[in-house]
Design a protein around this motif. Structure first.
Motif, PDB file in Angstrom:
ATOM      1  N   PRO A 141      -7.288   0.312  22.670  1.00  0.00           N
ATOM      2  CA  PRO A 141      -7.619   1.724  22.897  1.00  0.00           C
ATOM      3  C   PRO A 141      -6.484   2.606  23.414  1.00  0.00           C
ATOM      4  O   PRO A 141      -6.580   3.835  23.327  1.00  0.00           O
ATOM      5  N   ALA A 142      -5.448   2.019  23.974  1.00  0.00           N
ATOM      6  CA  ALA A 142      -4.411   2.829  24.620  1.00  0.00           C
ATOM      7  C   ALA A 142      -3.397   3.317  23.588  1.00  0.00           C
ATOM      8  O   ALA A 142      -2.645   2.531  23.016  1.00  0.00           O
ATOM      9  N   ASP A 143      -3.377   4.611  23.369  1.00  0.00           N
ATOM     10  CA  ASP A 143      -2.462   5.234  22.412  1.00  0.00           C
ATOM     11  C   ASP A 143      -1.343   5.917  23.202  1.00  0.00           C
ATOM     12  O   ASP A 143      -1.617   6.775  24.045  1.00  0.00           O
ATOM     13  N   PRO A 144      -0.083   5.547  22.968  1.00  0.00           N
ATOM     14  CA  PRO A 144       1.010   6.159  23.741  1.00  0.00           C
ATOM     15  C   PRO A 144       1.060   7.674  23.605  1.00  0.00           C
ATOM     16  O   PRO A 144       1.441   8.371  24.542  1.00  0.00           O
ATOM     17  N   ARG A 145       0.667   8.195  22.451  1.00  0.00           N
ATOM     18  CA  ARG A 145       0.653   9.651  22.281  1.00  0.00           C
ATOM     19  C   ARG A 145      -0.374  10.294  23.214  1.00  0.00           C
ATOM     20  O   ARG A 145      -0.125  11.345  23.796  1.00  0.00           O
ATOM     21  N   ALA A 146      -1.524   9.633  23.360  1.00  0.00           N
ATOM     22  CA  ALA A 146      -2.555  10.149  24.258  1.00  0.00           C
ATOM     23  C   ALA A 146      -2.112  10.044  25.718  1.00  0.00           C
ATOM     24  O   ALA A 146      -2.448  10.908  26.539  1.00  0.00           O
TER      25      ALA A 146
END
Length: 315
Positions: A141-146
């Motif tokens: 679930p962890a998106d660097p952009r987010a």
């Protein structure tokens, strides 16, 4: 190396020399007039690099330009690093601090006031990592952009002091057994990203206390002056007047740069100098050594030496 946030060419452009390759990791050496150090960089996923930074140098000049969207996570294990915190403003990352950055202002001279810095960096090419991480771990679930948006990362870094809740992740990375190194690196990078994904950003803006460049330059000048004249005694009020900086900012800036008060730093400097004198000349009396570093009383000197060095001058 083509899928790393920092390519081999970019390392070489910063003056780094390749020392060795081993199991997906490369060891790079940095060297200049102020000292040397190594960076051990490992590709853990496409677009994700983990590097261990062991630097024994006073500064390093860098002209790195990202050219793409990066999320960079820096953890300091030991030492201090100066970084740009705003227009003509400097701040310091110290042991236990977590720094989030996009490397938008990663050019110029980076100083290490205590002449050493040990820590690690997780660098993510945001676009590439956003594709590779879910492929490696389904529904990750962890998106660097987010995360860049969540922590409101702009031109300058955000620093979180004494990040104790996350310290166990870094501790296990530093102590990874050689044979389990890459698998453990992958697991811990995923855990680190999940932690940041779940973390509530603090109410403050994550900016460390910063100082004007002129204040930092005066703190450096005070340090150099005291180191050059260890036998002289100067009150802090006198130093404030001599270097044209108000007393309170002088104290707080010196502590921020060097990690200790002026008095504590000077005592350590004097004891180091006294130890050098005593080792160089075995016939030198304790009273003479004390006088050469500003102590009129040999007993007070001996007490200070024992407190700082853990032994008496005669041992």
């Amino acid at each position: 190396m083509a899928e790393l946030p920092w390519s081999e060419t970019e390392f070489q452009a910063q003056g780094a020399a390749l020392l060795a390759r081993d199991g997906g990791c490369a060891v790079w050496q940095l060297r200049n007039k102020s000292g040397e150090g190594t960076i051990t960089a490992c590709e853990v996923f496409p677009g994700v690099m983990l590097s261990f930074n062991d630097l024994h140098m006073g500064y390093y000049d860098c002209d790195f330009s990202a050219g793409r969207e990066l999320l960079v996570i820096d953890h300091c294990r030991e030492g201090r690093m100066e970084y740009c915190a705003g227009r003509d403003a400097l701040a310091y990352q110290q042991a236990g601090d977590l720094k989030l950055d996009r490397r938008k202002r990663h050019t110029g001279r980076f100083s290490f006031p205590t002449s050493h810095y040990h820590g690690l960096t997780a660098a993510l090419d945001a676009e590439l990592a956003a594709r590779s991480l879910p492929e490696a771990f389904r529904d990750f679930p962890a998106d660097p952009r987010a995360l860049i948006e969540k922590f409101r990362l702009g031109e300058y870094p955000r620093v979180f002091h004494n990040a104790e809740r996350i310290e166990h992740i870094f501790g296990e990375l530093y102590q990874a057994p050689q044979k389990l190194r890459l698998p453990l690196f992958r697991l811990k990078v995923l855990e680190l990203l999940l932690f940041l994904d779940a973390m509530e950003p603090p109410e403050d803006d994550g900016r460390a206390p910063y100082f004007c460049r002129t204040q930092v330059e005066k703190a450096r000048a005070i340090r150099a002056f005291l180191a050059e004249h260890p036998a002289q005694r100067h009150t802090q009020e006198a130093l404030s007047r001599r270097f044209g900086i108000a007393l309170t900012p002088m104290k707080s800036c010196f502590r921020a740069v060097y990690g200790q008060s002026i008095g504590s730093w000077l005592t350590r400097c004097r004891m180091d100098r006294a130890a050098e004198l005593l080792l160089a000349d075995r016939s030198l009396s304790i009273a003479d050594a004390a006088a050469q570093v500003g102590y009129e009383s040999p007993s007070k000197f001996t007490a200070a030496f024992r407190r700082v060095m853990g032994r008496t001058p005669s041992e």
